[in-house]
Design a protein around this motif. Structure first.
Motif, PDB file in Angstrom:
ATOM      1  N   ASN A 201       0.887  -0.811  -0.043  1.00  0.00           N
ATOM      2  CA  ASN A 201       0.003  -0.120  -0.034  1.00  0.00           C
ATOM      3  C   ASN A 201       0.456   1.164  -0.449  1.00  0.00           C
ATOM      4  OD1 ASN A 201      -2.484   1.212   2.158  1.00  0.00           O
ATOM      5  ND2 ASN A 201      -2.385   1.918   0.037  1.00  0.00           N
ATOM      6  N   THR A 208       5.221  -1.025   3.767  1.00  0.00           N
ATOM      7  CA  THR A 208       3.771  -1.128   3.813  1.00  0.00           C
ATOM      8  C   THR A 208       3.333  -1.733   3.049  1.00  0.00           C
ATOM      9  OG1 THR A 208       5.009  -0.402   0.953  1.00  0.00           O
ATOM     10  CG2 THR A 208       4.612   1.584   1.962  1.00  0.00           C
ATOM     11  N   VAL A 210       1.386  -4.850   2.492  1.00  0.00           N
ATOM     12  CA  VAL A 210       0.287  -5.219   3.442  1.00  0.00           C
ATOM     13  C   VAL A 210       0.416  -7.347   3.741  1.00  0.00           C
ATOM     14  CG1 VAL A 210      -2.008  -5.489   2.781  1.00  0.00           C
ATOM     15  CG2 VAL A 210      -0.883  -3.425   2.148  1.00  0.00           C
ATOM     16  N   VAL A 211       0.125  -7.743   2.317  1.00  0.00           N
ATOM     17  CA  VAL A 211       0.389  -9.046   2.097  1.00  0.00           C
ATOM     18  C   VAL A 211       1.699  -9.418   1.478  1.00  0.00           C
ATOM     19  CG1 VAL A 211      -1.147 -11.062   1.797  1.00  0.00           C
ATOM     20  CG2 VAL A 211      -2.115  -9.045   1.643  1.00  0.00           C
ATOM     21  N   TRP A 272      -0.242   1.633  -4.907  1.00  0.00           N
ATOM     22  CA  TRP A 272      -0.784   0.316  -4.542  1.00  0.00           C
ATOM     23  C   TRP A 272       0.482  -0.090  -5.071  1.00  0.00           C
ATOM     24  CZ3 TRP A 272      -2.992  -2.031  -1.109  1.00  0.00           C
ATOM     25  CH2 TRP A 272      -4.362  -1.760  -0.302  1.00  0.00           C
ATOM     26  N   ASP A 328      -8.055  -3.191  -2.585  1.00  0.00           N
ATOM     27  CA  ASP A 328      -8.330  -2.547  -1.422  1.00  0.00           C
ATOM     28  C   ASP A 328      -8.565  -3.737  -0.690  1.00  0.00           C
ATOM     29  OD1 ASP A 328      -8.668  -0.986   0.967  1.00  0.00           O
ATOM     30  OD2 ASP A 328     -11.240  -0.526   0.159  1.00  0.00           O
ATOM     31  N   ILE A 329      -7.487  -4.157  -0.247  1.00  0.00           N
ATOM     32  CA  ILE A 329      -7.855  -5.011   0.762  1.00  0.00           C
ATOM     33  C   ILE A 329      -6.578  -5.663   2.391  1.00  0.00           C
ATOM     34  CG2 ILE A 329      -8.351  -6.719  -1.775  1.00  0.00           C
ATOM     35  CD1 ILE A 329      -5.604  -7.465  -1.770  1.00  0.00           C
ATOM     36  N   THR A 330      -6.904  -6.528   2.291  1.00  0.00           N
ATOM     37  CA  THR A 330      -5.840  -6.873   3.789  1.00  0.00           C
ATOM     38  C   THR A 330      -5.587  -8.085   3.990  1.00  0.00           C
ATOM     39  OG1 THR A 330      -7.501  -7.157   5.364  1.00  0.00           O
ATOM     40  CG2 THR A 330      -7.361  -4.959   5.665  1.00  0.00           C
ATOM     41  N   LYS A 331      -4.472  -7.780   4.768  1.00  0.00           N
ATOM     42  CA  LYS A 331      -4.478 -10.174   5.309  1.00  0.00           C
ATOM     43  C   LYS A 331      -5.237 -10.760   5.270  1.00  0.00           C
ATOM     44  CE  LYS A 331      -1.813 -11.319   8.316  1.00  0.00           C
ATOM     45  NZ  LYS A 331      -0.391 -10.845   9.328  1.00  0.00           N
ATOM     46  N   ASP A 332      -6.513 -10.358   6.310  1.00  0.00           N
ATOM     47  CA  ASP A 332      -7.537 -10.947   6.683  1.00  0.00           C
ATOM     48  C   ASP A 332      -8.305 -11.818   5.546  1.00  0.00           C
ATOM     49  OD1 ASP A 332      -6.958 -10.473   9.414  1.00  0.00           O
ATOM     50  OD2 ASP A 332      -8.630  -9.026   9.435  1.00  0.00           O
ATOM     51  N   ASN A 333      -7.678 -10.882   4.026  1.00  0.00           N
ATOM     52  CA  ASN A 333      -9.106 -11.621   2.709  1.00  0.00           C
ATOM     53  C   ASN A 333      -8.136 -13.094   2.906  1.00  0.00           C
ATOM     54  OD1 ASN A 333      -9.236  -8.305   2.939  1.00  0.00           O
ATOM     55  ND2 ASN A 333     -10.756  -9.665   1.806  1.00  0.00           N
TER      56      ASN A 333
END
Length: 336
Positions: A201, A208, A210-211, A272, A328-333
């Motif tokens: 991100n 930065t 994110v995943v 991104w 627009d995502i996070t690790k939880d996805n």
């Protein structure tokens, strides 16, 4: 009846048998210009091992000259168009072409004389293929008449003496144009060769990130987010599918300094960055800019856009603001 009296009949019978047997052998073994053995040996138009060594393919048809280069190691994006533009080649078109070349078999052969060249539309052809392998060996294939009744195609392979009637290809090379040959799907890739995904991100650094998804070794199978967190392959492939469904609004071929300056500024501070890695450790990077409403010498009509730059291409791709939601995502996805 003594032997002397029947000798003429025996001689005549042997003569008839000899003529008949000779005729039989002639019919079985005589093939014009190409022996039976040669035809069997070349029953397949091209062998898979030959096709695997291709480095360059040049297609010439009524719509232009198109040249493609193969990256021998990058399985994420193996074929690129190098002329008339530098673009990713349409993966589905190449899959059909290479599969057709590998499976098309010779039905018959004909002498390559003027009459046959004319009759099979090979004298003034509209479509040719030229192959160059990794040893710089060139092979030119001329495509002629297509027979829709028995689904066959007449071809002439350079340096081979005959004309061959082969199985029709799964794709009509004669009518292909630029829009068919380039990949409109920027994120098109073979999921099976994917080995890692990183999503940042902002600019690319540890702060930065994110995943970070990595494929486990084959003996373990599956994916992981970290040493203790497993990732869901279904969720990963769902994300890849959403990326694959993104369609660019336009292609920006930056023509002046103002455009290049604006694009450079946008990409230096990206929204991104997505990196995809294949099994051979080759990486493709997608840099996604922030949203903007104005761009030099381009009519945005007040609408919001962003651009995407792909590391192995020169062009910039313009997307409408709505497409940004995919990133627009996070690790939880991805958690299993």
């Amino acid at each position: 009846m003594n032997l002397k009296n029947i000798r003429p009949y025996i001689t005549f019978a042997l003569f008839v048998f000899l003529i008949g047997f000779t005729t039989f052998l002639t019919e079985v073994f005589q093939t014009p210009k190409t022996s039976v053995k040669e035809l069997i040996e070349n029953i397949q138009l091209f062998r898979k091992e030959e096709l695997s060594r291709l480095q360059t393919i040049i297609l010439v048809n009524k719509n232009g000259n198109f040249q493609f280069e193969k990256n021998q190691t990058n399985e994420l994006s193996p074929w690129l168009m190098s002329a008339p533009e530098q673009r990713t080649a349409n993966a589905k078109v190449f899959e059909k072409l290479l599969n057709s070349l590998a499976t098309s078999k010779i039905k018959k052969s004909f002498p390559s004389d003027d009459n046959n060249l004319e009759n099979f539309s090979l004298k003034n052809p509209t479509t040719t293929l030229e192959f160059i392998n990794d040893l710089n060996k060139k092979t030119k294939v001329t495509l002629g008449l297509q027979n829709s009744i028995d689904k066959s195609l007449f071809v002439k392979v350079e340096n081979l003496p005959d004309i061959y009637q082969v199985d029709s290809f799964d794709i009509d090379l004669t009518s292909l144009q630029l829009s068919d040959l380039i990949e409109s799907n920027l994120f098109a890739l073979d999921k099976q060769v994917l080995s890692a995904i990183q999503i940042y991100n902002g600019v690319k650094n540890t702060n930065t990130l994110v995943v970070n998804i990595v494929k486990n070794p084959s003996e373990i199978k599956g994916w992981r987010l970290s040493e203790k967190e497993l990732a869901s392959e279904d969720k990963i492939f769902h994300f890849i599918e959403k990326l694959s469904n993104l369609k660019s609004h336009d292609v920006l071929e930056l023509a002046n300094d103002a455009q290049r300056k604006k694009a450079s500024a946008l990409l230096q501070s990206p929204k991104w960055i997505v990196t995809l890695e294949d099994l051979n450790k080759n990486i493709i990077t997608y840099t996604v800019s922030n949203i903007f409403t104005e761009f030099p010498n381009y009519e945005t009509k007040g609408e919001s856009y962003f651009i995407v730059k792909i590391s192995n291409q020169e062009n910039f791709y313009l997307f409408k603001k709505e497409s940004m939601d995919v990133f627009d995502i996070t690790k939880d996805n991805f958690v299993l």
